[in-house]
Write a protein that holds these residues in place. Structure first.
Motif, PDB file in Angstrom:
ATOM      1  N   GLN A 155       0.814  -1.207   0.000  1.00 21.68           N
ATOM      2  CA  GLN A 155       0.000   0.000   0.000  1.00 21.68           C
ATOM      3  C   GLN A 155       0.851   1.262   0.000  1.00 21.68           C
ATOM      4  OE1 GLN A 155      -3.302  -0.122  -0.305  1.00 21.68           O
ATOM      5  NE2 GLN A 155      -3.150  -2.343  -0.373  1.00 21.68           N
ATOM      6  N   GLN A 156       2.098   1.155   0.473  1.00 22.54           N
ATOM      7  CA  GLN A 156       3.012   2.281   0.578  1.00 22.54           C
ATOM      8  C   GLN A 156       4.289   1.956  -0.180  1.00 22.54           C
ATOM      9  OE1 GLN A 156       3.715   2.786   4.730  1.00 22.54           O
ATOM     10  NE2 GLN A 156       3.282   4.941   4.672  1.00 22.54           N
ATOM     11  N   PHE A 157       4.949   2.983  -0.686  1.00 17.77           N
ATOM     12  CA  PHE A 157       6.247   2.772  -1.303  1.00 17.77           C
ATOM     13  C   PHE A 157       7.268   2.485  -0.209  1.00 17.77           C
ATOM     14  CE2 PHE A 157       4.224   5.563  -4.494  1.00 17.77           C
ATOM     15  CZ  PHE A 157       4.291   4.691  -5.563  1.00 17.77           C
ATOM     16  N   ALA A 158       8.346   1.800  -0.548  1.00 17.03           N
ATOM     17  CA  ALA A 158       9.347   1.418   0.442  1.00 17.03           C
ATOM     18  C   ALA A 158       9.997   2.641   1.077  1.00 17.03           C
ATOM     19  CB  ALA A 158      10.403   0.533  -0.208  1.00 17.03           C
ATOM     20  N   TRP A 159      10.232   3.682   0.311  1.00 19.04           N
ATOM     21  CA  TRP A 159      10.899   4.860   0.866  1.00 19.04           C
ATOM     22  C   TRP A 159       9.967   5.694   1.751  1.00 19.04           C
ATOM     23  CZ3 TRP A 159      10.228   4.025  -4.369  1.00 19.04           C
ATOM     24  CH2 TRP A 159       9.240   4.773  -4.982  1.00 19.04           C
ATOM     25  N   GLU A 160       8.689   5.408   1.719  1.00 23.70           N
ATOM     26  CA  GLU A 160       7.751   6.127   2.576  1.00 23.70           C
ATOM     27  C   GLU A 160       7.635   5.492   3.959  1.00 23.70           C
ATOM     28  OE1 GLU A 160       4.149   6.112   0.345  1.00 23.70           O
ATOM     29  OE2 GLU A 160       4.738   7.820  -0.885  1.00 23.70           O
ATOM     30  N   ARG A 161       8.090   4.278   4.114  1.00 19.31           N
ATOM     31  CA  ARG A 161       7.976   3.601   5.401  1.00 19.31           C
ATOM     32  C   ARG A 161       9.343   3.271   6.007  1.00 19.31           C
ATOM     33  NH1 ARG A 161       6.242  -0.495   1.621  1.00 19.31           N
ATOM     34  NH2 ARG A 161       7.700  -2.218   1.677  1.00 19.31           N
ATOM     35  N   LEU A 162      10.347   4.112   5.727  1.00 24.30           N
ATOM     36  CA  LEU A 162      11.673   3.915   6.288  1.00 24.30           C
ATOM     37  C   LEU A 162      11.658   4.181   7.794  1.00 24.30           C
ATOM     38  CD1 LEU A 162      13.972   5.635   3.654  1.00 24.30           C
ATOM     39  CD2 LEU A 162      13.686   3.214   4.061  1.00 24.30           C
TER      40      LEU A 162
END
Length: 114
Positions: free
Chosen positions: A71-78
């Motif tokens: 649901q989220q890009f990887a760089w948004e959930r760092l």
């Protein structure tokens, strides 16, 4: 297959080949329903024979892994690290040095000139 498509197929072949074309279409429809796959085919105008050009992939079996996009890009959930407290690090380094090298404490600050 829609009636318009079927009518175009029958109009493309001579009248005496209609039973042969109908039999092939009937068999193809049964195969499509049994295997749950789509087929791209062509019909020879001269002989009325069906030629299968492409067959779709088989449906995925039940209970198998299916990829779901996140649901989220990887760089948004760092998970960004917090900056450590420098004083805590410095005291732990000093403690380690004095425990491992006790001679540092006992050593004289200047040369012995006696």
């Amino acid at each position: 297959m829609t009636p318009e498509t079927r009518a175009r197929l029958f109009a493309a072949v001579p009248l005496y080949l209609w039973p042969y074309l109908w039999l092939q279409l009937w068999g193809l429809e049964r195969w499509i329903r049994a295997n749950k796959r789509d087929v791209l085919f062509s019909v020879s105008k001269r002989t009325g024979k069906l030629y299968i050009t492409a067959i779709s992939d088989a449906p995925a079996p039940e209970g198998r892994y299916v990829y779901e996009a996140p649901q989220q890009f990887a760089w948004e959930r760092l998970a960004l690290p917090e900056a450590p407290d420098a004083s805590v690090q410095f005291t732990s380094i000093l403690r380690a040095v004095f425990v491992l090298f006790p001679c540092v404490i006992a050593a004289p600050l200047g040369p012995d000139t006696s």
